[in-house]
Enzyme design. Structure first.
Site, PDB file in Angstrom:
ATOM      1  N   ASP A  42       0.850  -1.197   0.000  1.00 56.15           N
ATOM      2  CA  ASP A  42       0.000   0.000   0.000  1.00 56.15           C
ATOM      3  C   ASP A  42       0.885   1.248   0.000  1.00 56.15           C
ATOM      4  OD1 ASP A  42      -1.863   1.988   0.561  1.00 56.15           O
ATOM      5  OD2 ASP A  42      -2.005   1.470   2.693  1.00 56.15           O
ATOM      6  N   ASP A  50      -1.817  -1.401  -3.718  1.00 54.37           N
ATOM      7  CA  ASP A  50      -2.166  -0.672  -4.941  1.00 54.37           C
ATOM      8  C   ASP A  50      -1.097  -0.853  -6.021  1.00 54.37           C
ATOM      9  OD1 ASP A  50      -0.113   1.270  -4.217  1.00 54.37           O
ATOM     10  OD2 ASP A  50      -1.548   2.010  -2.728  1.00 54.37           O
ATOM     11  N   ASP A 119      -5.567 -11.266 -15.266  1.00 49.83           N
ATOM     12  CA  ASP A 119      -6.612 -12.227 -14.952  1.00 49.83           C
ATOM     13  C   ASP A 119      -7.819 -11.923 -15.838  1.00 49.83           C
ATOM     14  OD1 ASP A 119      -8.076 -14.182 -13.298  1.00 49.83           O
ATOM     15  OD2 ASP A 119      -6.570 -13.711 -11.788  1.00 49.83           O
ATOM     16  N   ASP A 221      -9.929 -17.279 -15.651  1.00 51.36           N
ATOM     17  CA  ASP A 221     -10.675 -17.735 -14.489  1.00 51.36           C
ATOM     18  C   ASP A 221     -11.766 -18.740 -14.872  1.00 51.36           C
ATOM     19  OD1 ASP A 221     -11.085 -17.205 -11.605  1.00 51.36           O
ATOM     20  OD2 ASP A 221     -13.074 -16.531 -12.246  1.00 51.36           O
ATOM     21  N   GLU A 275      -7.677 -21.609 -15.656  1.00 50.75           N
ATOM     22  CA  GLU A 275      -7.921 -22.257 -14.366  1.00 50.75           C
ATOM     23  C   GLU A 275      -8.866 -23.401 -14.684  1.00 50.75           C
ATOM     24  OE1 GLU A 275      -9.486 -21.176  -9.880  1.00 50.75           O
ATOM     25  OE2 GLU A 275     -10.587 -20.515 -11.638  1.00 50.75           O
ATOM     26  N   HIS A 350      -3.930 -17.647  -4.483  1.00 49.16           N
ATOM     27  CA  HIS A 350      -4.775 -16.810  -3.619  1.00 49.16           C
ATOM     28  C   HIS A 350      -6.024 -17.536  -3.121  1.00 49.16           C
ATOM     29  CE1 HIS A 350      -6.557 -16.817  -7.529  1.00 49.16           C
ATOM     30  NE2 HIS A 350      -7.653 -16.267  -7.045  1.00 49.16           N
ATOM     31  N   ASP A 351      -6.297 -18.725  -3.637  1.00 46.12           N
ATOM     32  CA  ASP A 351      -7.500 -19.465  -3.248  1.00 46.12           C
ATOM     33  C   ASP A 351      -7.220 -20.573  -2.235  1.00 46.12           C
ATOM     34  OD1 ASP A 351      -9.248 -18.091  -4.904  1.00 46.12           O
ATOM     35  OD2 ASP A 351      -8.975 -19.467  -6.581  1.00 46.12           O
TER      36      ASP A 351
HETATM   37  O1  TEU Z   1     -11.695 -19.726  -8.512  1.00 46.24           O
HETATM   38  C1  TEU Z   1     -12.526 -20.791  -8.926  1.00 46.24           C
HETATM   39  C2  TEU Z   1     -12.364 -21.998  -8.100  1.00 46.24           C
HETATM   40  O2  TEU Z   1     -12.491 -23.114  -8.544  1.00 46.24           O
HETATM   41  C3  TEU Z   1     -12.114 -21.645  -6.698  1.00 46.24           C
HETATM   42  O3  TEU Z   1     -13.363 -21.189  -6.344  1.00 46.24           O
HETATM   43  C4  TEU Z   1     -11.711 -22.573  -5.687  1.00 46.24           C
HETATM   44  O4  TEU Z   1     -12.360 -23.797  -5.751  1.00 46.24           O
HETATM   45  C5  TEU Z   1     -12.028 -21.913  -4.369  1.00 46.24           C
HETATM   46  O5  TEU Z   1     -11.603 -20.583  -4.413  1.00 46.24           O
HETATM   47  C6  TEU Z   1     -11.391 -22.625  -3.245  1.00 46.24           C
HETATM   48  O6  TEU Z   1     -11.705 -21.956  -2.080  1.00 46.24           O
HETATM   49  C7  TEU Z   1     -11.656 -18.564  -9.253  1.00 46.24           C
HETATM   50  C8  TEU Z   1     -10.792 -17.537  -8.550  1.00 46.24           C
HETATM   51  O7  TEU Z   1      -9.476 -18.003  -8.480  1.00 46.24           O
HETATM   52  C9  TEU Z   1     -11.389 -17.231  -7.220  1.00 46.24           C
HETATM   53  O8  TEU Z   1     -10.586 -16.355  -6.468  1.00 46.24           O
HETATM   54  C10 TEU Z   1     -12.743 -16.626  -7.456  1.00 46.24           C
HETATM   55  O9  TEU Z   1     -13.378 -16.415  -6.235  1.00 46.24           O
HETATM   56  C11 TEU Z   1     -13.618 -17.530  -8.325  1.00 46.24           C
HETATM   57  O10 TEU Z   1     -12.932 -18.019  -9.472  1.00 46.24           O
HETATM   58  C12 TEU Z   1     -14.788 -16.763  -8.856  1.00 46.24           C
HETATM   59  O11 TEU Z   1     -14.372 -15.858  -9.834  1.00 46.24           O
END
Ligand code: TEU
Length: 582
Positions: A42, A50, A119, A221, A275, A350-351
């Site tokens: 930030d 940012d 993305d 995505d 993805e 990030h997921d």
């Molecule tokens: O993620 C899709 C996906 O399969 C994920 O939802 C995953 O199973 C989940 O995040 C696990 O907790 C993508 C993006 O990477 C995610 O950040 C988004 O929330 C989602 O699509 C919707 O756009």
């Protein structure tokens, strides 16, 4: 002089031979660094990362030895799902800065030879996008057919499961036009209707806009979900994984990907990584075989479901994952792309939870070696390696225990679901500690100061206190044998050994539950990689067919024990060694 030109001609020759076997491309040879801008740096004191923060850190990023930056969504968004709900595809999110900042970021990257992958979120957009605002206003609106609708006079629509909906229902009733709209994710993320050719044109035009600016590719995505059977038939799926497999197998997914490639991607020196939830390994080449002209690679989900209950997405299985299962995933996927296509390698993003907490051991005793072992693993396998911000310093899970600390729609809405169903909230919270996306989303740890050098105010999400305990960039820059310094060495090692990119992969011990041993071979070069995925010292024997005269150590994350003999090796806990066999 002489030596230099001789070296050049040797490498030219080997590249020529290589060229005949493998089509060399920058995105196969590159190392990817993923940035979650909201949590990176930030510069305005807003508590939110940012674009200028990324600009400030470009020299640091370049110093890591990575080549490509994948940026999570930075487009204008109401942030119901942190930018995965896009309101305007051609504007920058106000919190992140301006288009001018973006242009400067891109210029700064180009000056450092860094490529940019954006993305692409086009399975759905935000319900605040102008298209949806128009579409929901009346059944006759020209934008109506940009989305999927089920008129209420037809009764309740056939069951579709939703990732983030409190009722797990992907159909949302909208009173204004007395119809349901489809949202595979949150209520505020209506699915776009790719079956409408005008929607596809809009998407292609938007992609051209970013390519014309100079971006190098897209991470797409949930791309296999874009095609739907618009008769919306009843389906048999029960478990989330069954719905996901159905979503990934729409009737026209390949037609659309092919068209997107022809109309957009093929016009640029660009690459795409999809993805790929729901893509079965048997279908892998349908998406990435060079002749099919669809995508270049995709992220499969087999590893990500290894520690989950069968059929579930978010719930941990009861026993610990086994190394033999882990190897099986990598062995199978490597062989899927051995002759055609190309794989992507990742342990975190990030997921998902932090790599070292999930696949290593994040205790004081083992975190350093297990973090560097995992780095060694990704950088010595075949495929393009992806690192998530903070992996280079071994960031660990934060394990929030209080629902008030969570910002993620995923955890918050599922908490509501459990509460509404009278479920066990303690059990739910325990599970989230290991699985929640917030584990990856706490701010990047730049130093040991009170806000970890991330912000001067209150961060949008709580920091991981581990920044006080050596898990921060400033500290590791000074320390000789830090996780960070190892990362720089191992990225350099990959760069100087093309066999680590293109060489054949052979797993030497698929059944062994502690050591992962494999070779990477290309022409005369043969590298041996030994990884001890356990907390114990392990005596390990190389298989009979691995013969050599001499083994030269290229890198190790800890001292090599003297007693190593020809084929009997001793590996300390979480030790990683790369040898060249001669
Ligand atoms: O993620 C899709 C996906 O399969 C994920 O939802 C995953 O199973 C989940 O995040 C696990 O907790 C993508 C993006 O990477 C995610 O950040 C988004 O929330 C989602 O699509 C919707 O756009």
């Amino acid at each position: 002089m002489c030596t230099l030109s001789r070296k050049r001609s040797i490498s030219y020759l080997s590249f020529r031979i290589l060229f005949m076997e493998q089509k060399r491309t920058w995105w196969k040879e590159g190392i990817v660094y993923q940035i979650y801008p909201r949590s990176f740096k930030d510069t305005t004191g807003s508590g939110i990362g940012d674009l200028r923060g990324i600009i400030e850190k470009l020299d640091y990023i370049a110093s890591l030895g990575v080549d490509i930056i994948w940026l999570n969504p930075i487009y204008d968004s109401p942030n119901d799902d942190n930018g995965y709900d896009i309101r305007n595809y051609k504007a920058i999110m106000t919190e992140f800065g301006t288009m001018d900042d973006f242009d400067q970021l891109l210029a700064g990257m180009k000056a450092r030879n860094l490529k940019l992958v954006m993305d692409l979120v086009v399975n759905h957009c935000s319900d605040e996008h102008e298209w949806f605002r128009q579409a929901r206003s009346s059944r006759e609106n020209p934008y109506r057919d940009y989305f999927h609708w089920w008129p209420a006079e037809k009764g309740i629509p056939p069951k579709r499961w939703s990732y983030f909906d409190v009722n797990e229902d992907a159909w949302q009733y909208d009173a204004q036009t007395d119809a349901y709209y489809l949202h595979y994710f949150a209520v505020k993320q209506p699915d776009l209707k790719w079956e409408n050719p005008i929607v596809r044109q809009e998407i292609y035009e938007m992609m051209h806009f970013w390519f014309e600016k100079g971006v190098d590719g897209f991470r797409m995505d949930v791309i296999p979900f874009i095609s739907k059977d618009t008769n919306y038939p009843e389906i048999e799926a029960q478990a989330p994984s069954e719905f996901i497999a159905y979503y990934a197998n729409g009737p026209k997914v390949h037609e659309y990907l092919n068209e997107l490639n022809e109309k957009v991607i093929s016009k640029y020196d660009a690459f795409t990584v999809g993805e790929g939830p729901g893509i079965h390994i048997n279908q892998a080449l349908d998406f990435v075989h060079e002749d099919r002209k669809e995508m270049d690679m995709f992220f499969h989900f087999d590893l990500m479901s290894l520690d989950r209950k069968p059929g579930e997405v978010f719930t941990m299985r009861e026993d610990r994952w086994k190394l033999s299962e882990f190897k099986k995933v990598f062995n199978e996927w490597d062989s899927a792309f051995a002759k055609a296509g190309w794989g992507s390698l990742f342990l975190a993003n990030h997921d998902f939870p932090r790599a070292v907490s999930r696949w290593g051991n994040d205790s004081q005793e083992h975190s350093k070696n297990s973090a560097t072992l995992l780095q060694t693993f990704l950088l010595t396998m075949r495929g393009t390696p992806y690192f998530y911000q903070g992996d280079e310093i071994g960031m660990t899970n934060v394990c929030f225990t209080d629902i008030k600390d969570y910002r993620d729609i995923n955890t918050i809405n599922r908490y509501e679901t459990v509460k509404n169903n009278g479920g066990d909230l303690n059990k739910f919270m325990d599970n989230e500690q290991h699985t929640a996306r917030e584990n990856a989303r706490t701010p990047m740890q730049w130093d040991s100061s009170s806000q970890a050098g991330f912000t001067t105010s209150k961060p949008w999400i709580r920091l991981n206190p581990s920044h006080k305990k050596g898990i921060n960039v400033a500290y590791q820059e000074q320390e000789n044998c830090s996780i960070l310094s190892y990362f720089r060495k191992i990225t350099a090692l990959r760069k100087s050994n093309p066999s680590l990119v293109y060489g054949d992969y052979e797993c030497l011990n698929p059944e062994h539950e502690q050591v992962y041993a494999y070779t990477r071979t290309q022409e005369a070069q043969r590298l041996l990689i030994l990884l001890n995925f356990s907390n114990e010292t392990v005596h390990f024997s190389l298989p009979k067919h691995i013969n050599y005269n001499r083994k030269v150590k290229l890198i190790s994350n800890s001292l090599i024990l003297d007693e190593q003999t020809y084929k009997e090796l001793i590996l300390s806990a979480w030790q990683a060694i790369v040898y060249r066999l001669e």
